[in-house]
Each structure stands twice: as C-alpha cells, then as structure tokens.
Scaffold this motif. Structure first.
Motif, PDB file in Angstrom:
ATOM      1  N   LYS A 104       0.786  -1.177  -0.058  1.00  0.00           N
ATOM      2  CA  LYS A 104       0.021   0.052   0.083  1.00  0.00           C
ATOM      3  C   LYS A 104       0.864   1.303   0.083  1.00  0.00           C
ATOM      4  CE  LYS A 104      -3.979  -2.113   0.510  1.00  0.00           C
ATOM      5  NZ  LYS A 104      -4.778  -2.375  -0.729  1.00  0.00           N
ATOM      6  N   THR A 105       2.203   1.015   0.347  1.00  0.00           N
ATOM      7  CA  THR A 105       2.995   2.451   0.290  1.00  0.00           C
ATOM      8  C   THR A 105       3.507   2.700  -1.103  1.00  0.00           C
ATOM      9  OG1 THR A 105       5.047   0.881   0.829  1.00  0.00           O
ATOM     10  CG2 THR A 105       4.087   1.718   2.742  1.00  0.00           C
ATOM     11  N   ILE A 106       3.292   1.831  -2.049  1.00  0.00           N
ATOM     12  CA  ILE A 106       3.699   2.113  -3.284  1.00  0.00           C
ATOM     13  C   ILE A 106       2.378   2.651  -4.007  1.00  0.00           C
ATOM     14  CG2 ILE A 106       4.385   1.288  -5.588  1.00  0.00           C
ATOM     15  CD1 ILE A 106       5.881  -0.644  -3.894  1.00  0.00           C
ATOM     16  N   PHE A 107       2.356   3.759  -4.719  1.00  0.00           N
ATOM     17  CA  PHE A 107       1.286   4.631  -5.239  1.00  0.00           C
ATOM     18  C   PHE A 107       1.005   3.360  -6.557  1.00  0.00           C
ATOM     19  CE2 PHE A 107      -0.170   7.438  -8.711  1.00  0.00           C
ATOM     20  CZ  PHE A 107      -1.602   7.575  -8.044  1.00  0.00           C
ATOM     21  N   CYS A 108      -0.294   3.323  -6.720  1.00  0.00           N
ATOM     22  CA  CYS A 108      -0.725   2.446  -8.081  1.00  0.00           C
ATOM     23  C   CYS A 108      -2.052   2.860  -8.300  1.00  0.00           C
ATOM     24  CB  CYS A 108      -0.752   0.896  -7.649  1.00  0.00           C
ATOM     25  SG  CYS A 108       0.734   0.271  -7.826  1.00  0.00           S
ATOM     26  N   LYS A 109      -2.411   3.441  -9.423  1.00  0.00           N
ATOM     27  CA  LYS A 109      -3.808   3.577  -9.836  1.00  0.00           C
ATOM     28  C   LYS A 109      -4.395   2.366  -9.585  1.00  0.00           C
ATOM     29  CE  LYS A 109      -2.641   7.729 -11.955  1.00  0.00           C
ATOM     30  NZ  LYS A 109      -2.789   8.634 -13.534  1.00  0.00           N
ATOM     31  N   PHE A 110      -5.835   2.521  -9.486  1.00  0.00           N
ATOM     32  CA  PHE A 110      -6.729   1.471  -9.597  1.00  0.00           C
ATOM     33  C   PHE A 110      -6.980   0.779 -11.240  1.00  0.00           C
ATOM     34  CE2 PHE A 110      -7.472   2.814  -5.554  1.00  0.00           C
ATOM     35  CZ  PHE A 110      -7.257   2.078  -4.611  1.00  0.00           C
ATOM     36  N   CYS A 111      -7.549  -0.318 -11.415  1.00  0.00           N
ATOM     37  CA  CYS A 111      -7.920  -0.641 -12.722  1.00  0.00           C
ATOM     38  C   CYS A 111      -9.082   0.289 -13.312  1.00  0.00           C
ATOM     39  CB  CYS A 111      -8.185  -1.930 -12.983  1.00  0.00           C
ATOM     40  SG  CYS A 111      -8.948  -2.597 -14.272  1.00  0.00           S
ATOM     41  N   LYS A 112      -8.750   0.892 -14.439  1.00  0.00           N
ATOM     42  CA  LYS A 112      -9.579   2.011 -15.195  1.00  0.00           C
ATOM     43  C   LYS A 112     -10.845   1.208 -15.492  1.00  0.00           C
ATOM     44  CE  LYS A 112      -7.539   1.902 -19.742  1.00  0.00           C
ATOM     45  NZ  LYS A 112      -7.091   3.027 -20.756  1.00  0.00           N
ATOM     46  N   ILE A 113     -11.069  -0.102 -15.580  1.00  0.00           N
ATOM     47  CA  ILE A 113     -12.303  -1.036 -16.006  1.00  0.00           C
ATOM     48  C   ILE A 113     -12.980  -1.164 -14.920  1.00  0.00           C
ATOM     49  CG2 ILE A 113     -13.205  -2.791 -17.238  1.00  0.00           C
ATOM     50  CD1 ILE A 113     -10.743  -2.408 -19.034  1.00  0.00           C
ATOM     51  N   CYS A 114     -12.226  -1.942 -13.847  1.00  0.00           N
ATOM     52  CA  CYS A 114     -13.413  -2.362 -12.728  1.00  0.00           C
ATOM     53  C   CYS A 114     -12.871  -1.716 -11.477  1.00  0.00           C
ATOM     54  CB  CYS A 114     -12.815  -4.017 -12.583  1.00  0.00           C
ATOM     55  SG  CYS A 114     -11.430  -4.351 -12.248  1.00  0.00           S
ATOM     56  N   GLY A 115     -11.909  -0.918 -11.313  1.00  0.00           N
ATOM     57  CA  GLY A 115     -11.293  -0.459 -10.210  1.00  0.00           C
ATOM     58  C   GLY A 115     -10.643  -1.177  -9.070  1.00  0.00           C
ATOM     59  N   ALA A 116     -10.126  -2.436  -9.533  1.00  0.00           N
ATOM     60  CA  ALA A 116      -9.292  -3.186  -8.626  1.00  0.00           C
ATOM     61  C   ALA A 116      -7.697  -2.642  -8.599  1.00  0.00           C
ATOM     62  CB  ALA A 116      -9.259  -4.672  -8.968  1.00  0.00           C
ATOM     63  N   PRO A 168      -3.950  -3.331  -8.618  1.00  0.00           N
ATOM     64  CA  PRO A 168      -3.234  -4.338  -9.520  1.00  0.00           C
ATOM     65  C   PRO A 168      -2.315  -5.217  -8.662  1.00  0.00           C
ATOM     66  CG  PRO A 168      -2.054  -2.248  -9.587  1.00  0.00           C
ATOM     67  CD  PRO A 168      -3.500  -1.859  -8.854  1.00  0.00           C
ATOM     68  N   VAL A 169      -1.733  -6.408  -9.169  1.00  0.00           N
ATOM     69  CA  VAL A 169      -0.976  -7.316  -8.521  1.00  0.00           C
ATOM     70  C   VAL A 169       0.136  -7.437  -9.420  1.00  0.00           C
ATOM     71  CG1 VAL A 169      -2.882  -8.435  -7.307  1.00  0.00           C
ATOM     72  CG2 VAL A 169      -2.372  -9.259  -9.551  1.00  0.00           C
TER      73      VAL A 169
END
Length: 77
Positions: free
Chosen positions: A9-21, A23-24
C-alpha cells in the motif's frame, strides 16, 4: 488464477480503469513479471519484463474527451 503478489500500500498504484481493482504482480509463462488487474486478464497489463508500475499508472488513466461538454476542465469560449 495462479498465485500473484500484492503491491504494498506504500507504493502508489492507480486502480484498474475498467473495474477499479488494485493491481497485482504476477510472473508470466517465461518467468518475467507483469503488473495486471487481478480480476480479468482482458484488462490492461504491462509488458512482460521488469515490474513497471509507472507504465501501469500511465495507461490506467481515464482520459477526458476533447468535447467541452464531456470534460469539466475545459471551459467554453
């Protein structure tokens, strides 16, 4: 779906633009890594290689249209 690693969670990642999940990280068939949506393989995933979170963030941005009616940040003239 095979095992995947959660991105801290300390690494900034945008959520999937299609479903909002969130990423892994997952190893592909050749042992190289991809950043991908955990819900669907059809959603965007980075090219196999190094873990490229910058590419994920760049390509999971919803871009506004050029029509001023669809973009609240474009002011009518």
């Amino acid at each position: 779906m095979s095992s995947s690693l959660s991105i801290p969670k300390t690494i900034f990642c945008k959520f999937c633009k299609i479903c909002g999940a969130r990423p892994v990280i997952q190893a592909d068939r050749t042992g190289l890594y991809v950043v991908k949506c955990p819900n669907d393989n059809g959603h965007y995933q980075t090219r196999a290689g190094l873990i490229d979170i910058d590419d994920w963030n760049r390509n999971n941005t919803v871009r506004f249209g050029t029509d001023p009616g669809t973009n609240p940040w474009v002011f009518a003239k």
